[in-house]
Design a protein around this motif. Structure first.
Motif, PDB file in Angstrom:
ATOM      1  N   ASN A 263       0.738  -1.322   0.055  1.00 38.00           N
ATOM      2  CA  ASN A 263       0.058   0.021   0.115  1.00 38.00           C
ATOM      3  C   ASN A 263       0.884   1.326  -0.100  1.00 38.00           C
TER       4      ASN A 263
ATOM      5  N   ASP B  24      -4.306   3.014  -1.089  1.00 34.45           N
ATOM      6  CA  ASP B  24      -5.688   3.130  -0.580  1.00 34.45           C
ATOM      7  C   ASP B  24      -5.573   3.559   0.892  1.00 34.45           C
ATOM      8  N   ARG B  25      -6.072   4.757   1.163  1.00 34.90           N
ATOM      9  CA  ARG B  25      -6.014   5.282   2.378  1.00 34.90           C
ATOM     10  C   ARG B  25      -7.071   4.315   3.656  1.00 34.90           C
ATOM     11  N   SER B  26      -8.075   3.741   2.869  1.00 39.34           N
ATOM     12  CA  SER B  26      -9.202   3.234   3.734  1.00 39.34           C
ATOM     13  C   SER B  26      -8.378   2.101   4.174  1.00 39.34           C
TER      14      SER B  26
ATOM     15  N   GLN C   8      -5.022   1.877   9.552  1.00 35.86           N
ATOM     16  CA  GLN C   8      -5.773   1.562  10.546  1.00 35.86           C
ATOM     17  C   GLN C   8      -5.464   2.774  11.655  1.00 35.86           C
ATOM     18  N   GLU C   9      -6.013   3.849  11.532  1.00 35.29           N
ATOM     19  CA  GLU C   9      -5.662   5.208  11.973  1.00 35.29           C
ATOM     20  C   GLU C   9      -5.517   5.139  13.663  1.00 35.29           C
TER      21      GLU C   9
END
Length: 511
Positions: A21, A38-40, A43-44
């Motif tokens: 990613n 893909d920023r989705s 796991q922020e």
């Protein structure tokens, strides 16, 4: 220490979606900057929970993880090593370049692109500016103490050498940034600092070595890049290695001598004159505006436009009078965070954030406090700006009295700026004025936040003291989304799923 840095990198990588990613990785003074497919996949919440991570910021181009100065420079190579194990450097560079080009085409305005390019040119020079600035300050201290032995001329040479040739480095970085050959950009810019230009007469006037400074070097290298690209379009490949470099240096060099050096010299002189006049005649007002608006400028990325101005002032006068005033914004931020810490006595999460971020804030690294405290809460960001305005006005007042406070380098602020301070009244007085500005920023930022910065929130009792002049229904209050003020990627403070634990609904304050 290597094991610790490697473990930090290993902990971050799976939380940003793994090697597949990540298309490219780089770092600035405090942040690990990643291009992600893909920023989705990020796991922020888990990423923010890592002890080494001070905060997370996402803009149109990059996903930025705040690690702090020093740490980020050591973690990034470890992170890149992990990426290299999963993909070749060439593949990463190609995918990163493709992604950057696509995002810039969609989301980047011409102004933002220009400011980003300016930052890319000058930010790599900051470590050398800091190192030479500290040495210059040490040398000045020794001279003031009367220690005029053999060491002080040597220190002066070491400190001044980089500044004498900074135009060459600016030209090199400019050509690299605009797609030219870096060494040709440096060669064209070197004309500006060559001592032999004193023998060149332009329209009846004799040129001076260094005339035009970094602005002239910037313009010369940009021109050289366009000349080089023009040559590449028609010169036969068999002659390219001879003709293109020759024409690039010749054409851009002559234009630099006969036009750019004079024009850039006039502009540089005007910048220095304007800065000195502004502080000498409107110091309090100028300090109020500059100190109060610097945090919003940082949020919008517009502060990058000040980098060439700082560098020009350092070239001309040996220090920039603007940086100490702008540094007061950080003092206001520290004061605001301290007030939040005092009032939110039962909010363990936010107090933990403040305790971990406050030491960095005192040293001038304000991002953890901005993105972890004041912006999510809303109104404390405004009261922090009030503290910065007060500190700036304090320093500006002494400028009106003729006591200039400057910095011999750019980059540090807060307490870290003390070794770089310079002025026209001696180091002791200069340091005292700067310290007074910091103290003013701390006090005003604290008081404004304590009495006004947290009023009107659900479940928060009014503190003892002056009434909230904005009123509980103030539309600019902290209930507003921080996302409308700062960059994309900030959590709405009204979101109950806020991973930083900064939800306004959970805040409990004791007056």
């Amino acid at each position: 220490m290597r094991t610790t840095n490697a473990s930090i990198a290993a902990a971050i990588l799976p939380l940003v979606g793994g090697p597949a990613n990540v298309t490219s990785a780089a770092h600035c003074m405090t942040r690990l900057r990643l291009d992600l497919r893909d920023r989705s996949l990020v796991q922020e919440e888990a990423l923010r929970a890592l002890p080494a991570v001070l905060g997370v910021v996402a803009d149109d181009d990059t996903y930025q993880i705040l690690l702090g100065p020093g740490t980020v420079a050591r973690v990034t190579p470890e992170f890149e090593a992990l990426l290299a194990g999963a993909s070749t450097a060439e593949q990463l560079a190609a995918r990163g370049a493709e992604l950057k080009a696509a995002r810039r085409q969609r989301n980047t305005t011409p102004v933002k692109l220009l400011l980003r390019r300016i930052a890319n040119i000058f930010v790599p020079l900051i470590p050398a500016l800091i190192g030479c600035g500290v040495i210059a300050g040490l040398n000045g201290l020794l001279v003031n103490l009367g220690w005029l032995g053999t060491i002080t001329p040597a220190l002066a040479a070491v400190a001044a050498g980089f500044m004498a040739l900074i135009a060459v480095f600016v030209g090199h970085n400019t050509a690299k940034e605009f797609g030219g050959t870096p060494v040709l950009g440096g060669a064209v810019a070197a004309v500006i600092v060559y001592a032999g230009v004193a023998k060149v007469t332009v329209f009846g006037m004799t040129l001076a070595p260094g005339q035009g400074g970094v602005l002239g070097a910037l313009a010369a290298a940009v021109l050289g890049t366009y000349v080089e690209k023009w040559c590449r379009g028609w010169v036969p490949e068999a002659l390219d290695v001879l003709v293109t470099p020759t024409l690039t240096v010749l054409i851009a060099g002559l234009v630099t001598l006969y036009a750019l050096m004079y024009a850039a010299g006039e502009l540089s002189t005007a910048i220095g004159t304007a800065a000195n006049w502004l502080l000498a005649h409107t110091g309090v007002f100028a300090g109020l505006i500059l100190g109060g608006l610097f945090l919003p400028l940082v949020m919008l990325g517009l502060h990058q436009a000040l980098i060439p101005i700082h560098t020009t002032l350092i070239e001309q006068q040996g220090y920039t009078v603007l940086l100490p005033i702008l540094a007061m914004a950080g003092a206001g931020q520290v004061g605001a965070a301290a007030a939040v810490y005092v009032r939110l006595r039962h909010d363990t999460s936010i107090r933990t954030t403040i305790k971990s971020a406050l030491p960095a804030g005192l040293l001038g690294v304000g991002e953890p406090l901005i993105y972890g405290v004041s912006l999510p809460l809303g109104r404390p960001f405004v009261t922090a700006c009030a503290g910065g305005a007060a500190g700036g006005a304090f320093v500006g007042f002494f400028s009106m009295l003729g006591d200039k406070v400057g910095s011999s380098a750019i980059g540090p602020s807060g307490w870290a700026l003390f070794p770089l301070l310079a002025g026209n009244r001696g180091l002791a007085l200069t340091a005292a004025i700067y310290a007074g500005g910091l103290l003013t920023g701390y006090v005003v930022g604290f008081a404004a936040t304590y009495f006004f910065g947290l009023t009107g929130l659900t479940g928060l009792p009014e503190p003892a003291g002056p009434a909230d002049s904005a009123g509980p229904a103030d539309s600019a209050g902290p209930a507003d989304s921080a996302g409308s003020v700062g960059p994309a990627g900030l959590t709405d403070p009204a979101d109950p799923a806020d991973p930083a634990g900064l939800s306004v609904a959970r805040a409990k304050v004791e007056p």
